[in-house]
Design a protein around this motif. Sequence first.
Motif: not given
Length: 136
Positions: A128-136
């Motif tokens: 989730g944290a990786l996804y959040a970092c990638i999506s920003k």
Amino acid sequence: MCRITKRLLFFAFCSLLWLAAGTSSQAEEMYQISESELTRLEANSNQLAKNNETKQQLLIEQQTQLTEANQQLETVKKELTASKSLNEATQRSLEKANQSLTELEKEAARKVQVKARQRNLWIIIAGGALYACISK
């Protein structure tokens, strides 16, 4: 005189009857045996006496052995009883150990499940944290 003679004859007759009654009781029959037969009878008697003595000695020995065997049997019975008690105690101890191992196994399986859940949770959080970092 006739009277005295009759009395004397009567007394003699009674005496004879009394003597005859005393000697007519059952007398043992007499047997004659030869010296060789007597020797053989004595030898047989001596042999029977020896055999009897030997058998008496053997009987005493067997009674002693029987007494010893009975004592050993009692000892073995006591040892068997003690062994049974020890066996039962060991069996109870093994049952307790088995129960403890079963409980430990369940606890270990529960801990593995908890760790697996924690790992999966951290994977989800990290994803989730990786996804959040990638999506920003």
